[in-house]
Design a protein around this motif. Structure first.
Motif, mmCIF file in Angstrom:
data_model
loop_
_atom_site.group_PDB
_atom_site.id
_atom_site.type_symbol
_atom_site.label_atom_id
_atom_site.label_comp_id
_atom_site.label_asym_id
_atom_site.label_seq_id
_atom_site.Cartn_x
_atom_site.Cartn_y
_atom_site.Cartn_z
ATOM 1 N N ALA A 133 -11.227 -16.448 1.686
ATOM 2 C CA ALA A 133 -10.400 -15.664 2.518
ATOM 3 C C ALA A 133 -10.531 -16.305 4.023
ATOM 4 N N GLN A 134 -11.578 -16.564 4.713
ATOM 5 C CA GLN A 134 -11.638 -17.256 5.883
ATOM 6 C C GLN A 134 -10.613 -18.665 5.765
ATOM 7 N N ALA A 135 -10.864 -19.560 4.909
ATOM 8 C CA ALA A 135 -9.942 -20.797 4.779
ATOM 9 C C ALA A 135 -8.630 -20.146 4.596
ATOM 10 N N LEU A 136 -8.177 -19.269 3.854
ATOM 11 C CA LEU A 136 -6.748 -18.910 3.706
ATOM 12 C C LEU A 136 -6.034 -18.330 5.137
ATOM 13 N N ARG A 137 -6.984 -17.439 5.893
ATOM 14 C CA ARG A 137 -6.475 -17.281 7.381
ATOM 15 C C ARG A 137 -6.557 -18.264 8.197
ATOM 16 N N ALA A 138 -7.371 -19.412 8.076
ATOM 17 C CA ALA A 138 -7.052 -20.649 8.845
ATOM 18 C C ALA A 138 -6.071 -21.702 8.394
ATOM 19 N N ASP A 147 -10.978 -12.239 -7.981
ATOM 20 C CA ASP A 147 -11.229 -10.932 -8.259
ATOM 21 C C ASP A 147 -10.934 -9.925 -7.166
ATOM 22 N N ALA A 148 -9.618 -9.102 -7.191
ATOM 23 C CA ALA A 148 -9.114 -8.462 -6.135
ATOM 24 C C ALA A 148 -10.391 -7.583 -5.501
ATOM 25 N N ARG A 149 -10.929 -6.841 -6.473
ATOM 26 C CA ARG A 149 -11.934 -6.181 -6.287
ATOM 27 C C ARG A 149 -13.134 -6.664 -5.303
ATOM 28 N N SER A 150 -13.388 -7.894 -5.254
ATOM 29 C CA SER A 150 -14.363 -8.301 -4.377
ATOM 30 C C SER A 150 -13.837 -8.772 -3.098
ATOM 31 N N LEU A 151 -12.570 -8.671 -2.788
ATOM 32 C CA LEU A 151 -11.859 -8.826 -1.475
ATOM 33 C C LEU A 151 -11.740 -7.756 -0.790
ATOM 34 N N ALA A 152 -12.436 -7.836 0.525
ATOM 35 C CA ALA A 152 -12.242 -6.940 1.665
ATOM 36 C C ALA A 152 -10.773 -6.539 1.932
ATOM 37 N N PRO A 153 -10.290 -5.380 2.066
ATOM 38 C CA PRO A 153 -8.903 -5.252 2.329
ATOM 39 C C PRO A 153 -8.482 -5.717 3.857
ATOM 40 N N GLY A 154 -7.299 -6.214 3.926
ATOM 41 C CA GLY A 154 -7.019 -6.846 5.082
ATOM 42 C C GLY A 154 -5.233 -6.423 5.443
ATOM 43 N N VAL A 155 -4.850 -6.117 6.468
ATOM 44 C CA VAL A 155 -3.331 -6.062 6.656
ATOM 45 C C VAL A 155 -2.768 -7.268 6.544
ATOM 46 N N ASP A 156 -3.501 -8.251 6.832
ATOM 47 C CA ASP A 156 -2.782 -9.775 6.571
ATOM 48 C C ASP A 156 -2.833 -10.379 5.274
ATOM 49 N N LEU A 157 -3.339 -9.697 4.467
ATOM 50 C CA LEU A 157 -3.125 -10.300 3.151
ATOM 51 C C LEU A 157 -2.406 -9.626 1.985
ATOM 52 N N GLU A 158 -1.954 -10.306 1.193
ATOM 53 C CA GLU A 158 -1.009 -9.620 0.006
ATOM 54 C C GLU A 158 -1.514 -10.199 -1.012
ATOM 55 N N LEU A 269 -3.327 -13.000 -7.398
ATOM 56 C CA LEU A 269 -2.957 -14.239 -6.287
ATOM 57 C C LEU A 269 -2.924 -13.769 -4.828
ATOM 58 N N VAL A 270 -3.683 -14.088 -3.923
ATOM 59 C CA VAL A 270 -4.020 -13.697 -2.615
ATOM 60 C C VAL A 270 -3.103 -14.558 -1.648
ATOM 61 N N THR A 271 -2.209 -13.977 -0.764
ATOM 62 C CA THR A 271 -1.481 -14.894 0.239
ATOM 63 C C THR A 271 -1.614 -14.515 1.370
ATOM 64 N N LEU A 272 -0.927 -14.997 2.590
ATOM 65 C CA LEU A 272 -1.203 -14.234 3.860
ATOM 66 C C LEU A 272 0.363 -13.532 4.010
ATOM 67 N N ARG A 273 0.499 -12.407 4.516
ATOM 68 C CA ARG A 273 1.585 -11.530 4.440
ATOM 69 C C ARG A 273 2.494 -12.105 5.538
ATOM 70 N N ARG A 274 3.775 -11.760 5.048
ATOM 71 C CA ARG A 274 4.910 -12.415 6.082
ATOM 72 C C ARG A 274 4.723 -13.898 6.289
ATOM 73 N N ARG A 275 4.378 -14.720 5.598
ATOM 74 C CA ARG A 275 4.265 -16.210 5.682
ATOM 75 C C ARG A 275 4.878 -16.980 4.664
ATOM 76 N N THR A 276 5.579 -18.056 4.963
ATOM 77 C CA THR A 276 6.421 -18.704 3.793
ATOM 78 C C THR A 276 5.270 -19.332 3.052
ATOM 79 N N GLN A 277 5.523 -19.153 1.679
ATOM 80 C CA GLN A 277 4.424 -19.768 0.592
ATOM 81 C C GLN A 277 4.956 -21.015 0.244
ATOM 82 N N ALA A 278 3.947 -21.840 -0.295
ATOM 83 C CA ALA A 278 4.154 -23.221 -0.698
ATOM 84 C C ALA A 278 4.848 -23.013 -1.760
#
Length: 294
Positions: A133-138, A147-158, A269-278
């Motif tokens: 998750a840190q690498a995604l945000r960076a 596993d989505a259950r292991s991911l801490a919720p974040g307003v920036d994550l979709e 599949l976890v991506t950054l919210r409101r960011r253009t995806q590859a």
């Protein structure tokens, strides 16, 4: 100054005729003339000498044409690069994968890309959910599959493409527990090494609710590894009991636990919210749809 104006400049430099160039550019001659005049006004010097019915480049115009050709060519390469990325013919995909989906998805993804999209650069990172998750945000990764259950919720994550997959206890064929006709108790499982990948707090709570405090992963799991494929091989070769998604080891025997374990992994599949995806993520989505199911 626009690329359109530069293309008009190159057309006129080649033909020497406003009317022919306007026809080639599919615009009216007055509009074409205004485009060239606006470019000359912006650059502050004439680009063409009008000699009779022909227009010839000035010395300054010749210099501008050389640079315009390069700019137009590079713009075309950028356009082609975008098209190739959309069509899976170029660019890069950087994916972080958790242990469970990695066992199901990583090798098929690499094989698919090597076979069908050999010009696309593929980077797969493995590790714990927090580090991924840190690498995604960076922005060093484009997306995560975990596993989505292991991911801490974040307003920036979709989180999308959620896929439910059963978690079970498994062992090799011929294992003493595999011969039991009746249900297998957790107490019986505890007599053997238990292997698993790191489990989320939610899974830990479910195990405790079903089998008691001794089922806490921190207490009962004796072999823990991020790479489920390694744990599967250990279970194949020893009396180790593997706790993992069923689809990760279809050749192992699923134990009929009493009481049954009512828990599944929820891969997403976890991506950054409101960011253009590859663009290449469409390929990952298709493979998730095809492969991540029981």
């Amino acid at each position: 100054m626009t690329l359109v104006q530069l293309r008009h400049l190159l057309a006129l430099a080649e033909s020497g005729s406003f009317s022919k160039s306007a026809q080639a550019m599919c615009i009216t001659q007055p509009a074409f003339s205004r485009s060239i005049r606006a470019l000359e006004d912006e650059l502050g010097m004439p680009l063409f000498d009008r000699i009779g019915h022909r227009s010839e480049l000035t010395p300054f115009g010749r210099d501008v044409v050389l640079r315009a050709r390069q700019l137009v060519s590079e713009a075309g390469e950028l356009r082609d690069s975008g098209r190739q990325m959309r069509e899976g013919q170029g660019g890069a995909i950087r994916i972080g994968m958790g242990s469970g989906p990695g066992a199901m998805l990583m090798t098929p993804l690499l094989m698919h890309m090597a076979t069908h999209h050999p010009k696309v650069r593929v980077v797969v990172a493995r590790g714990g959910t927090e580090l991924l998750a840190q690498a995604l945000r960076a922005r060093t990764l484009d997306a995560l599959v975990l596993d989505a259950r292991s991911l801490a919720p974040g307003v920036d994550l979709e989180v999308s493409m959620l896929r439910e997959m059963r978690g079970v206890f498994m062992c090799r064929r011929g294992h003493p527990l595999a011969r039991k006709r009746q249900g297998v108790s957790f107490d019986a499982v505890q007599r053997y090494p238990i292997a698993s990948t790191p489990l989320s707090d939610e899974v830990a709570r479910s195990l405790i609710e079903t089998y008691g405090p001794e089922a806490h992963p921190g207490q009962c799991v004796t072999l823990q590894c991020e790479e489920v494929a390694s744990l599967v091989e250990v279970a194949r070769q020893t009396d180790t009991v593997l706790l993992a998604i069923r689809a990760a080891a279809p050749d192992l025997v699923e134990l009929r636990m009493q009481p049954p374990m009512e828990r599944s992994a929820r891969f997403g599949l976890v991506t950054l919210r409101r960011r253009t995806q590859a663009p290449g993520l469409a390929i990952v989505r298709a493979l998730m749809q095809e492969l991540l199911h029981d």
